[in-house]
Design a protein around this motif. Structure first.
Motif, PDB file in Angstrom:
ATOM      1  N   ASN A  40      -4.200   8.485  -8.084  1.00  0.00           N
ATOM      2  CA  ASN A  40      -5.473   8.199  -7.405  1.00  0.00           C
ATOM      3  C   ASN A  40      -5.918   6.748  -7.663  1.00  0.00           C
ATOM      4  N   TRP A  41      -6.985   6.367  -6.936  1.00  0.00           N
ATOM      5  CA  TRP A  41      -7.441   4.978  -6.992  1.00  0.00           C
ATOM      6  C   TRP A  41      -8.061   4.621  -8.339  1.00  0.00           C
ATOM      7  N   GLU A  42      -8.578   5.597  -9.048  1.00  0.00           N
ATOM      8  CA  GLU A  42      -9.078   5.307 -10.395  1.00  0.00           C
ATOM      9  C   GLU A  42      -7.919   4.752 -11.243  1.00  0.00           C
ATOM     10  N   TYR A  43      -6.757   5.375 -11.092  1.00  0.00           N
ATOM     11  CA  TYR A  43      -5.582   4.924 -11.843  1.00  0.00           C
ATOM     12  C   TYR A  43      -5.132   3.535 -11.369  1.00  0.00           C
ATOM     13  N   TRP A  44      -5.010   3.357 -10.047  1.00  0.00           N
ATOM     14  CA  TRP A  44      -4.451   2.103  -9.516  1.00  0.00           C
ATOM     15  C   TRP A  44      -5.391   0.918  -9.745  1.00  0.00           C
ATOM     16  N   SER A  45      -6.715   1.160  -9.698  1.00  0.00           N
ATOM     17  CA  SER A  45      -7.637   0.030  -9.900  1.00  0.00           C
ATOM     18  C   SER A  45      -7.540  -0.491 -11.334  1.00  0.00           C
ATOM     19  N   SER A  86       6.285   3.891   6.427  1.00  0.00           N
ATOM     20  CA  SER A  86       7.568   3.197   6.676  1.00  0.00           C
ATOM     21  C   SER A  86       8.529   3.325   5.497  1.00  0.00           C
ATOM     22  N   TRP A  87       7.955   3.514   4.303  1.00  0.00           N
ATOM     23  CA  TRP A  87       8.720   3.445   3.051  1.00  0.00           C
ATOM     24  C   TRP A  87       9.430   2.091   2.895  1.00  0.00           C
ATOM     25  N   TYR A  88       9.002   1.115   3.680  1.00  0.00           N
ATOM     26  CA  TYR A  88       9.504  -0.261   3.592  1.00  0.00           C
ATOM     27  C   TYR A  88      11.027  -0.330   3.809  1.00  0.00           C
ATOM     28  N   HIS A 108       0.828  -1.213   0.000  1.00  0.00           N
ATOM     29  CA  HIS A 108       0.000   0.000   0.000  1.00  0.00           C
ATOM     30  C   HIS A 108       0.862   1.263   0.000  1.00  0.00           C
ATOM     31  N   GLY A 109       0.184   2.409  -0.184  1.00  0.00           N
ATOM     32  CA  GLY A 109       0.871   3.687  -0.229  1.00  0.00           C
ATOM     33  C   GLY A 109       0.903   4.389   1.129  1.00  0.00           C
ATOM     34  N   TYR A 110       1.507   5.554   1.095  1.00  0.00           N
ATOM     35  CA  TYR A 110       1.636   6.386   2.300  1.00  0.00           C
ATOM     36  C   TYR A 110       0.250   6.667   2.891  1.00  0.00           C
ATOM     37  N   SER A 111       0.146   6.561   4.183  1.00  0.00           N
ATOM     38  CA  SER A 111      -1.063   6.858   4.962  1.00  0.00           C
ATOM     39  C   SER A 111      -2.140   5.781   4.889  1.00  0.00           C
ATOM     40  N   ASP A 112      -1.855   4.690   4.188  1.00  0.00           N
ATOM     41  CA  ASP A 112      -2.849   3.612   4.072  1.00  0.00           C
ATOM     42  C   ASP A 112      -2.457   2.446   4.987  1.00  0.00           C
ATOM     43  N   ARG A 113      -3.117   1.309   4.810  1.00  0.00           N
ATOM     44  CA  ARG A 113      -2.801   0.159   5.652  1.00  0.00           C
ATOM     45  C   ARG A 113      -3.093  -1.150   4.922  1.00  0.00           C
ATOM     46  N   LEU A 144       1.741   0.580  -4.844  1.00  0.00           N
ATOM     47  CA  LEU A 144       1.448   1.920  -5.366  1.00  0.00           C
ATOM     48  C   LEU A 144       2.155   2.977  -4.528  1.00  0.00           C
ATOM     49  N   SER A 145       2.661   3.997  -5.217  1.00  0.00           N
ATOM     50  CA  SER A 145       3.240   5.169  -4.572  1.00  0.00           C
ATOM     51  C   SER A 145       4.379   4.775  -3.628  1.00  0.00           C
ATOM     52  N   MET A 146       4.245   4.973  -2.317  1.00  0.00           N
ATOM     53  CA  MET A 146       5.261   4.484  -1.379  1.00  0.00           C
ATOM     54  C   MET A 146       5.491   2.985  -1.598  1.00  0.00           C
ATOM     55  N   GLY A 147       4.419   2.274  -1.904  1.00  0.00           N
ATOM     56  CA  GLY A 147       4.516   0.829  -2.162  1.00  0.00           C
ATOM     57  C   GLY A 147       5.124   0.502  -3.518  1.00  0.00           C
ATOM     58  N   ASN A 150     -10.096  -3.262   0.193  1.00  0.00           N
ATOM     59  CA  ASN A 150     -11.304  -2.450   0.397  1.00  0.00           C
ATOM     60  C   ASN A 150     -11.564  -1.506  -0.770  1.00  0.00           C
ATOM     61  N   LYS A 151     -10.490  -0.928  -1.325  1.00  0.00           N
ATOM     62  CA  LYS A 151     -10.694   0.075  -2.378  1.00  0.00           C
ATOM     63  C   LYS A 151     -10.776  -0.549  -3.771  1.00  0.00           C
ATOM     64  N   VAL A 152     -10.138  -1.710  -3.938  1.00  0.00           N
ATOM     65  CA  VAL A 152     -10.205  -2.416  -5.230  1.00  0.00           C
ATOM     66  C   VAL A 152     -10.582  -3.880  -4.952  1.00  0.00           C
ATOM     67  N   PHE A 155       2.371  13.422  -9.858  1.00  0.00           N
ATOM     68  CA  PHE A 155       3.553  14.201  -9.439  1.00  0.00           C
ATOM     69  C   PHE A 155       4.821  13.347  -9.412  1.00  0.00           C
ATOM     70  N   PHE A 156       4.657  12.016  -9.531  1.00  0.00           N
ATOM     71  CA  PHE A 156       5.826  11.138  -9.657  1.00  0.00           C
ATOM     72  C   PHE A 156       6.154  10.798 -11.122  1.00  0.00           C
ATOM     73  N   PHE A 157       5.449  11.410 -12.071  1.00  0.00           N
ATOM     74  CA  PHE A 157       5.664  11.053 -13.483  1.00  0.00           C
ATOM     75  C   PHE A 157       7.113  11.336 -13.919  1.00  0.00           C
ATOM     76  N   ASN A 211       8.942  15.562   2.355  1.00  0.00           N
ATOM     77  CA  ASN A 211       7.601  14.982   2.181  1.00  0.00           C
ATOM     78  C   ASN A 211       7.468  13.604   2.833  1.00  0.00           C
ATOM     79  N   TRP A 212       6.261  13.344   3.238  1.00  0.00           N
ATOM     80  CA  TRP A 212       5.745  12.005   3.531  1.00  0.00           C
ATOM     81  C   TRP A 212       6.607  11.174   4.507  1.00  0.00           C
ATOM     82  N   ASP A 213       7.195  11.821   5.512  1.00  0.00           N
ATOM     83  CA  ASP A 213       7.888  11.123   6.616  1.00  0.00           C
ATOM     84  C   ASP A 213       9.190  10.414   6.217  1.00  0.00           C
TER      85      ASP A 213
HETATM   86  N1  LIG Z   1      -3.377   8.479  -0.073  1.00  0.00           N
HETATM   87  C1  LIG Z   1      -3.317   7.327  -0.956  1.00  0.00           C
HETATM   88  C2  LIG Z   1      -2.024   6.592  -0.840  1.00  0.00           C
HETATM   89  C3  LIG Z   1      -0.950   7.228  -1.597  1.00  0.00           C
HETATM   90  C4  LIG Z   1      -0.471   8.534  -0.982  1.00  0.00           C
HETATM   91  O1  LIG Z   1      -0.918   8.983   0.036  1.00  0.00           O
HETATM   92  N2  LIG Z   1       0.502   9.068  -1.660  1.00  0.00           N
HETATM   93  C5  LIG Z   1       1.085  10.290  -1.229  1.00  0.00           C
HETATM   94  C6  LIG Z   1       2.422  10.420  -1.868  1.00  0.00           C
HETATM   95  S1  LIG Z   1       3.596   9.322  -1.185  1.00  0.00           S
HETATM   96  C7  LIG Z   1       3.165   7.752  -1.677  1.00  0.00           C
HETATM   97  O2  LIG Z   1       2.579   6.964  -1.069  1.00  0.00           O
HETATM   98  C8  LIG Z   1       0.160  11.399  -1.620  1.00  0.00           C
HETATM   99  O3  LIG Z   1      -0.559  11.298  -2.587  1.00  0.00           O
HETATM  100  N3  LIG Z   1       0.166  12.476  -0.887  1.00  0.00           N
HETATM  101  C9  LIG Z   1      -0.632  13.627  -1.213  1.00  0.00           C
HETATM  102  C10 LIG Z   1       0.226  14.765  -1.683  1.00  0.00           C
HETATM  103  O4  LIG Z   1      -0.327  15.692  -2.267  1.00  0.00           O
HETATM  104  O5  LIG Z   1       1.446  14.702  -1.496  1.00  0.00           O
HETATM  105  C11 LIG Z   1      -4.459   6.413  -0.615  1.00  0.00           C
HETATM  106  O6  LIG Z   1      -5.562   6.825  -0.829  1.00  0.00           O
HETATM  107  O7  LIG Z   1      -4.247   5.290  -0.207  1.00  0.00           O
END
Ligand SMILES: N[C@@H](CCC(=O)N[C@@H](CSC=O)C(=O)NCC(=O)O)C(=O)O
Length: 272
Positions: free
Chosen positions: A249-254, A96-98, A60-65, A139-142, A71-73, A220-222, A175-177
């Protein structure tokens, strides 16, 4: 009375599909972190306790579990059925960024995912218990995690992927811990070099790992994914690279996850 129970049950089976994948939520003890980590394990409907199945670790990505993906897909259960793959979604904590954090013993997620969890899954499920039967993506952090863990643990994973991955952390020092996990970029620049996917390409040799990378053009990671693709081409490292209109977003990941599971299924079949 029996009819009252049977009819709703048959209707429910009709809605969710007959004999769909089973979703287990388990707690796996991490010796290194001295705590239980929640994990979702999805078994395909063909799982019979006799035959062995390949395993896809889906991060999973940042802030998820751990239950974010299912649940989302919820369609990932159908992907598990369709391709006969066990899907394992570990908790990677809020951010954690694993990594195995050099500054915080409570964040040792490289050891957890690539050693402790793998051993637990192989001991508790009928798996193809070798690198030929394991893939990892997220996805993302994952997405960072999928490539980071596979590049560094090529004896464990045979294939890896990323969706909208933070494949270069260096442009994002605040960003993101990330700095909480490995220290600030200003004070520890070498840790940022050693722990970014872009800094690990020297570990790759052509065809050692099967790799799939996917990122939307509005993400933003493109830019960092484009650079990773160019650098892999330059180094002659074969990989699939997918890009299409879409954001973070989840539309993309699904949508993206369907191509990832197809890719890994082809890899598993090629190694049977
Ligand atoms: N929030 C998403 C999970 C992905 C997420 O939160 N990504 C961060 C970037 S770091 C990668 O995980 C993000 O989009 N932060 C918002 C920003 O504007 O920086 C979820 O719905 O699970």
């Amino acid at each position: 009375m029996k009819r009252c129970v049977l009819i709703p049950l048959l209707l429910a089976l009709f809605v969710v599909g007959v004999f769909p994948a089973t979703v287990d939520t388990v707690s796996v003890f991490s010796k290194k972190m001295e705590k239980e980590i929640k994990t979702v394990v999805i078994k395909p409907q063909s799982y019979d306790g006799e035959n062995t199945f390949p395993v896809l670790y889906l991060l999973h990505g940042y802030s998820d579990r751990y239950d974010g993906w299912v649940n989302k897909v919820p369609q990932i259960r159908e992907l598990s059925d369709q391709y006969g793959v066990i899907i394992v979604c570990p908790d990677g904590a809020f951010g954690s960024w694993y990594f195995d954090s050099p500054v915080d013993p409570a964040f040792q997620f490289e050891t957890f995912v690539s050693k402790e969890l793998i051993t637990w899954v192989d001991n508790n499920y009928k798996t193809v218990a070798s690198r030929e039967g394991r893939a990892i993506t997220g996805l993302s952090m994952g997405g960072h995690g999928g490539l980071y863990l596979a590049f560094r643990n090529q004896d464990v994973f045979g294939a890896c992927g990323s969706m909208s991955g933070g494949v270069d952390i260096r442009p994002f020092p605040n960003n993101w811990d990330i700095a909480k996990r490995i220290g600030s970029q200003r004070d520890y620049p070498e840790r940022w070099e050693e722990n970014t996917v872009m800094g690990l390409l020297h570990l790759l040799t052509p065809d050692a790992l099967k790799i799939i990378i996917d990122c939307g053009t509005e993400d933003f990671f493109f830019a960092v994914n484009e650079r990773l693709h160019d650098e892999l081409l330059y180094r002659n490292i074969p990989h699939d690279y997918i890009t299409r209109p879409g954001a973070h977003n989840w539309e993309y990941w699904s949508n993206a996850v369907k191509y990832q599971v197809l890719f890994f299924s082809e890899y598993f079949k090629s190694r049977q």
